[in-house]
Design a protein around this motif. Structure first.
Motif, PDB file in Angstrom:
ATOM      1  N   SER A  36     -14.541  -3.044   5.009  1.00 49.52           N
ATOM      2  CA  SER A  36     -14.692  -3.537   3.639  1.00 49.52           C
ATOM      3  C   SER A  36     -13.433  -4.141   3.040  1.00 49.52           C
ATOM      4  N   PHE A  37     -12.267  -3.718   3.510  1.00 52.18           N
ATOM      5  CA  PHE A  37     -11.019  -4.191   2.924  1.00 52.18           C
ATOM      6  C   PHE A  37     -10.247  -5.061   3.912  1.00 52.18           C
ATOM      7  N   CYS A  38      -9.250  -5.752   3.380  1.00 47.96           N
ATOM      8  CA  CYS A  38      -8.454  -6.653   4.217  1.00 47.96           C
ATOM      9  C   CYS A  38      -7.440  -5.864   5.038  1.00 47.96           C
ATOM     10  N   ARG A  39      -6.656  -6.603   5.823  1.00 46.63           N
ATOM     11  CA  ARG A  39      -5.704  -5.988   6.741  1.00 46.63           C
ATOM     12  C   ARG A  39      -4.576  -5.258   6.023  1.00 46.63           C
ATOM     13  N   HIS A  40      -4.453  -5.438   4.713  1.00 43.40           N
ATOM     14  CA  HIS A  40      -3.398  -4.739   3.980  1.00 43.40           C
ATOM     15  C   HIS A  40      -3.807  -3.323   3.573  1.00 43.40           C
ATOM     16  N   VAL A  41      -5.027  -2.916   3.929  1.00 43.69           N
ATOM     17  CA  VAL A  41      -5.442  -1.527   3.808  1.00 43.69           C
ATOM     18  C   VAL A  41      -5.528  -0.980   5.228  1.00 43.69           C
ATOM     19  N   VAL A  42      -4.524  -0.217   5.609  1.00 41.28           N
ATOM     20  CA  VAL A  42      -4.409   0.306   6.967  1.00 41.28           C
ATOM     21  C   VAL A  42      -4.905   1.747   6.987  1.00 41.28           C
ATOM     22  N   VAL A  43      -5.855   2.019   7.875  1.00 39.07           N
ATOM     23  CA  VAL A  43      -6.421   3.367   8.000  1.00 39.07           C
ATOM     24  C   VAL A  43      -5.729   4.087   9.145  1.00 39.07           C
ATOM     25  N   LEU A  44      -5.108   5.217   8.843  1.00 39.25           N
ATOM     26  CA  LEU A  44      -4.399   5.994   9.848  1.00 39.25           C
ATOM     27  C   LEU A  44      -5.347   6.962  10.557  1.00 39.25           C
ATOM     28  N   GLN A  45      -5.021   7.266  11.803  1.00 36.89           N
ATOM     29  CA  GLN A  45      -5.767   8.290  12.528  1.00 36.89           C
ATOM     30  C   GLN A  45      -5.494   9.665  11.926  1.00 36.89           C
ATOM     31  N   GLU A  46      -6.409  10.587  12.148  1.00 40.26           N
ATOM     32  CA  GLU A  46      -6.185  11.970  11.736  1.00 40.26           C
ATOM     33  C   GLU A  46      -5.225  12.614  12.727  1.00 40.26           C
ATOM     34  N   SER A  47      -4.130  13.150  12.238  1.00 41.62           N
ATOM     35  CA  SER A  47      -3.120  13.716  13.131  1.00 41.62           C
ATOM     36  C   SER A  47      -3.669  14.919  13.904  1.00 41.62           C
TER      37      SER A  47
END
Length: 209
Positions: A36-47
């Motif tokens: 839904s969002f552009c590349r400037h919203v980065v989703v991190l993995q769950e540590s």
């Protein structure tokens, strides 16, 4: 699919946490955010997923649990640091460093073990979105193979997470909804208000596409 973002502005990164107890729906919501969002919203993995999925022993004695939470804390911090390479406006974290205290066992505490404080860890995040855990009747399940908790255990963890984040000044709590789409839409609406104008206009274009 979202339109391609052409913004090249250097953004000041804001870390936002999406949290919740086991079975709250974080993974599915994060998948929708990526679309839904552009590349400037980065989703991190769950540590925790990185740690346990990589073979770190997962035992319920205090020594093992503390070792795991220390490892998760440090991996979380480095995932957040590494995300800055992508020039994000938002680094959306699948849990934050504060969450580890909800899983800590023993008489000591996580903050002392990693040489920090609860208040300092809260201050590192611009906002926190808490997805509350559903009951069995509302849809709690074990589709995630790393999820070991019963519905009661998940509810207890969720309550501890809520308490740990309760002092954050920009906290949003999303209760179980009648549908996943409703729950996810509430998250998207909150995130829309957190992103800069260039990303917000991109999000609206994507929604219309």
């Amino acid at each position: 699919m979202p339109t391609i973002c052409t913004c090249t502005k250097a953004h000041e990164v804001k870390r936002i946490v999406l949290t919740g107890g086991p079975g709250a729906g974080k993974t599915a919501v994060l998948d929708l955010v990526k679309q839904s969002f552009c590349r400037h919203v980065v989703v991190l993995q769950e540590s925790a997923g990185v740690i346990f999925g990589g073979g770190f022993p997962r035992r319920m004695d205090a020594v093992s649990a503390q070792s795991a939470q220390r490892a998760i804390y440090y991996v979380q911090r480095e995932l957040e640091n590494a995300a800055e390479f992508f020039n994000p406006a938002i680094a959306l974290c699948d849990r934050g460093t504060v969450d580890g205290a909800a899983y800590w066992l023993g008489d000591t505490d996580l903050w002392r073990a990693v040489e920090t404080t609860h208040s300092h860890e809260l201050s590192r995040y611009a906002a926190v979105i808490h997805l509350r855990v559903p009951s069995v009747e509302s849809g709690y399940n074990h589709r995630n193979p790393l999820r070991l908790e019963t519905a009661d255990e998940a509810a207890q963890i969720d309550a501890r997470i809520a308490s740990l984040w309760s002092l954050h000044p920009n906290r949003f709590s999303i209760e179980p909804q009648e549908s996943f789409i409703k729950k996810a839409s509430l998250v998207l609406e909150i995130l829309e208000q957190q992103v800069p104008d260039c990303c917000r206009s991109h999000f609206r274009l994507s929604r219309r596409a």
